[in-house]
Design a protein around this motif. Structure first.
Motif, PDB file in Angstrom:
ATOM      1  N   ALA A  49       0.847  -1.190   0.000  1.00 33.21           N
ATOM      2  CA  ALA A  49       0.000   0.000   0.000  1.00 33.21           C
ATOM      3  C   ALA A  49       0.879   1.235   0.000  1.00 33.21           C
ATOM      4  O   ALA A  49       2.045   1.187   0.378  1.00 33.21           O
ATOM      5  N   GLU A  50       0.279   2.335  -0.416  1.00 33.32           N
ATOM      6  CA  GLU A  50       0.980   3.613  -0.312  1.00 33.32           C
ATOM      7  C   GLU A  50       1.241   3.895   1.162  1.00 33.32           C
ATOM      8  O   GLU A  50       0.540   3.399   2.042  1.00 33.32           O
ATOM      9  N   GLN A  51       2.249   4.721   1.401  1.00 30.03           N
ATOM     10  CA  GLN A  51       2.611   5.112   2.762  1.00 30.03           C
ATOM     11  C   GLN A  51       2.349   6.604   2.949  1.00 30.03           C
ATOM     12  O   GLN A  51       2.645   7.394   2.056  1.00 30.03           O
ATOM     13  N   ILE A  52       1.791   6.948   4.066  1.00 28.56           N
ATOM     14  CA  ILE A  52       1.660   8.341   4.468  1.00 28.56           C
ATOM     15  C   ILE A  52       2.171   8.433   5.897  1.00 28.56           C
ATOM     16  O   ILE A  52       1.757   7.653   6.757  1.00 28.56           O
ATOM     17  N   ASN A  53       3.087   9.354   6.121  1.00 22.48           N
ATOM     18  CA  ASN A  53       3.693   9.526   7.435  1.00 22.48           C
ATOM     19  C   ASN A  53       4.347   8.231   7.925  1.00 22.48           C
ATOM     20  O   ASN A  53       4.308   7.915   9.105  1.00 22.48           O
ATOM     21  N   GLY A  54       4.901   7.474   6.983  1.00 23.22           N
ATOM     22  CA  GLY A  54       5.610   6.256   7.333  1.00 23.22           C
ATOM     23  C   GLY A  54       4.727   5.070   7.672  1.00 23.22           C
ATOM     24  O   GLY A  54       5.224   4.058   8.158  1.00 23.22           O
ATOM     25  N   GLN A  55       3.427   5.177   7.419  1.00 20.02           N
ATOM     26  CA  GLN A  55       2.509   4.071   7.724  1.00 20.02           C
ATOM     27  C   GLN A  55       1.677   3.724   6.499  1.00 20.02           C
ATOM     28  O   GLN A  55       1.305   4.594   5.703  1.00 20.02           O
ATOM     29  N   SER A  56       1.342   2.462   6.397  1.00 22.36           N
ATOM     30  CA  SER A  56       0.465   1.974   5.344  1.00 22.36           C
ATOM     31  C   SER A  56      -0.882   2.701   5.415  1.00 22.36           C
ATOM     32  O   SER A  56      -1.441   2.883   6.502  1.00 22.36           O
ATOM     33  N   ILE A  57      -1.405   3.086   4.251  1.00 26.48           N
ATOM     34  CA  ILE A  57      -2.720   3.734   4.269  1.00 26.48           C
ATOM     35  C   ILE A  57      -3.790   2.758   4.740  1.00 26.48           C
ATOM     36  O   ILE A  57      -4.783   3.171   5.339  1.00 26.48           O
ATOM     37  N   TYR A  58      -3.584   1.456   4.516  1.00 23.25           N
ATOM     38  CA  TYR A  58      -4.545   0.478   5.017  1.00 23.25           C
ATOM     39  C   TYR A  58      -4.585   0.476   6.542  1.00 23.25           C
ATOM     40  O   TYR A  58      -5.657   0.384   7.148  1.00 23.25           O
ATOM     41  N   LEU A  59      -3.414   0.576   7.158  1.00 27.79           N
ATOM     42  CA  LEU A  59      -3.348   0.638   8.613  1.00 27.79           C
ATOM     43  C   LEU A  59      -4.063   1.895   9.121  1.00 27.79           C
ATOM     44  O   LEU A  59      -4.862   1.837  10.060  1.00 27.79           O
ATOM     45  N   GLN A  60      -3.789   3.025   8.481  1.00 27.33           N
ATOM     46  CA  GLN A  60      -4.423   4.269   8.902  1.00 27.33           C
ATOM     47  C   GLN A  60      -5.938   4.211   8.728  1.00 27.33           C
ATOM     48  O   GLN A  60      -6.686   4.657   9.604  1.00 27.33           O
ATOM     49  N   LEU A  61      -6.401   3.665   7.612  1.00 27.87           N
ATOM     50  CA  LEU A  61      -7.842   3.566   7.374  1.00 27.87           C
ATOM     51  C   LEU A  61      -8.499   2.602   8.358  1.00 27.87           C
ATOM     52  O   LEU A  61      -9.592   2.867   8.867  1.00 27.87           O
ATOM     53  N   TYR A  62      -7.842   1.478   8.634  1.00 32.85           N
ATOM     54  CA  TYR A  62      -8.392   0.517   9.588  1.00 32.85           C
ATOM     55  C   TYR A  62      -8.557   1.160  10.966  1.00 32.85           C
ATOM     56  O   TYR A  62      -9.620   1.069  11.587  1.00 32.85           O
ATOM     57  N   LEU A  63      -7.501   1.827  11.431  1.00 33.50           N
ATOM     58  CA  LEU A  63      -7.579   2.456  12.754  1.00 33.50           C
ATOM     59  C   LEU A  63      -8.619   3.573  12.766  1.00 33.50           C
ATOM     60  O   LEU A  63      -9.328   3.748  13.762  1.00 33.50           O
ATOM     61  N   ARG A  64      -8.757   4.303  11.666  1.00 29.67           N
ATOM     62  CA  ARG A  64      -9.782   5.347  11.593  1.00 29.67           C
ATOM     63  C   ARG A  64     -11.168   4.738  11.770  1.00 29.67           C
ATOM     64  O   ARG A  64     -12.000   5.266  12.497  1.00 29.67           O
ATOM     65  N   ALA A  65     -11.412   3.630  11.100  1.00 25.85           N
ATOM     66  CA  ALA A  65     -12.709   2.962  11.230  1.00 25.85           C
ATOM     67  C   ALA A  65     -12.961   2.545  12.680  1.00 25.85           C
ATOM     68  O   ALA A  65     -14.031   2.814  13.242  1.00 25.85           O
ATOM     69  N   VAL A  66     -11.977   1.915  13.294  1.00 26.86           N
ATOM     70  CA  VAL A  66     -12.136   1.457  14.681  1.00 26.86           C
ATOM     71  C   VAL A  66     -12.304   2.645  15.623  1.00 26.86           C
ATOM     72  O   VAL A  66     -13.184   2.642  16.489  1.00 26.86           O
ATOM     73  N   TYR A  67     -11.512   3.672  15.466  1.00 20.98           N
ATOM     74  CA  TYR A  67     -11.596   4.846  16.334  1.00 20.98           C
ATOM     75  C   TYR A  67     -12.965   5.524  16.206  1.00 20.98           C
ATOM     76  O   TYR A  67     -13.593   5.874  17.213  1.00 20.98           O
ATOM     77  N   CYS A  68     -13.420   5.720  14.975  1.00 22.42           N
ATOM     78  CA  CYS A  68     -14.705   6.399  14.770  1.00 22.42           C
ATOM     79  C   CYS A  68     -15.863   5.581  15.328  1.00 22.42           C
ATOM     80  O   CYS A  68     -16.764   6.136  15.977  1.00 22.42           O
ATOM     81  N   LEU A  69     -15.857   4.275  15.106  1.00 23.46           N
ATOM     82  CA  LEU A  69     -16.924   3.429  15.649  1.00 23.46           C
ATOM     83  C   LEU A  69     -16.875   3.397  17.173  1.00 23.46           C
ATOM     84  O   LEU A  69     -17.915   3.358  17.832  1.00 23.46           O
ATOM     85  N   THR A  70     -15.679   3.435  17.728  1.00 22.06           N
ATOM     86  CA  THR A  70     -15.541   3.466  19.185  1.00 22.06           C
ATOM     87  C   THR A  70     -16.175   4.723  19.755  1.00 22.06           C
ATOM     88  O   THR A  70     -16.991   4.659  20.686  1.00 22.06           O
ATOM     89  N   LYS A  71     -15.834   5.866  19.193  1.00 18.33           N
ATOM     90  CA  LYS A  71     -16.374   7.120  19.720  1.00 18.33           C
ATOM     91  C   LYS A  71     -17.878   7.211  19.498  1.00 18.33           C
ATOM     92  O   LYS A  71     -18.612   7.680  20.378  1.00 18.33           O
TER      93      LYS A  71
END
Length: 153
Positions: A79-101
């Motif tokens: 996957a592409e990297q943004i800020n040294g992290q996989s965009i898939y990782l960032q998107l996955y955590l965004r989904a979990v964080y948003c659903l948590t809140k």
């Protein structure tokens, strides 16, 4: 009237996830989603587990496809990297964080059932739909799907 600062949260912990998905660090989630000590670690853990279960379920077929291709973890999927992290990782955590809140906000009135608490819950309730939308968009981005679903009648 006096101001009482919310208590600081207890020692940070981590919610372990399945072997393919990343663990969720509660301290990082708290910072990203601006959750203070009024949300106990026990309440936060419960909400994170629920959010991870939902996200993992929504991405189950995609995960299986990646594992068939030989990738044992999300961070191994090219996957592409943004800020040294996989965009898939960032998107996955965004989904979990948003659903948590969203889960926490929906249950805000459980925490404070006074008129003031109910009013705050109504105000916060407007953002629940936004959080769920953001989570859905993140999941659809991982799946490579459009954000819009159109059906002709």
């Amino acid at each position: 009237m006096s101001f009482i600062a919310p208590a600081t949260s207890a020692a940070p912990s981590t919610i372990t996830n399945g072997p393919f998905w990343p663990d969720v660090h509660l301290a990082t989630l708290r910072d990203a989603m601006r959750l203070d000590g009024t949300v106990t670690n026990a309440r936060l853990e419960h909400a994170v587990i629920n959010a991870a279960l939902q996200t993992n379920r929504d991405l189950k077929d995609w995960r299986i496809g990646q594992q068939i291709l030989g990738f044992d973890g999300l961070e191994q999927v090219p996957a592409e990297q943004i800020n040294g992290q996989s965009i898939y990782l960032q998107l996955y955590l965004r989904a979990v964080y948003c659903l948590t809140k969203a889960n926490l906000i929906e249950r805000y009135s459980d925490f404070d059932s006074t008129a003031k608490g109910l009013k705050a819950g109504e105000v916060l309730g407007e953002s629940v739909d936004d959080l769920r939308r953001d989570a859905r968009f993140a999941i659809r981005d991982i799946l490579g799907e459009s954000h819009v679903t159109v059906e002709l009648i």
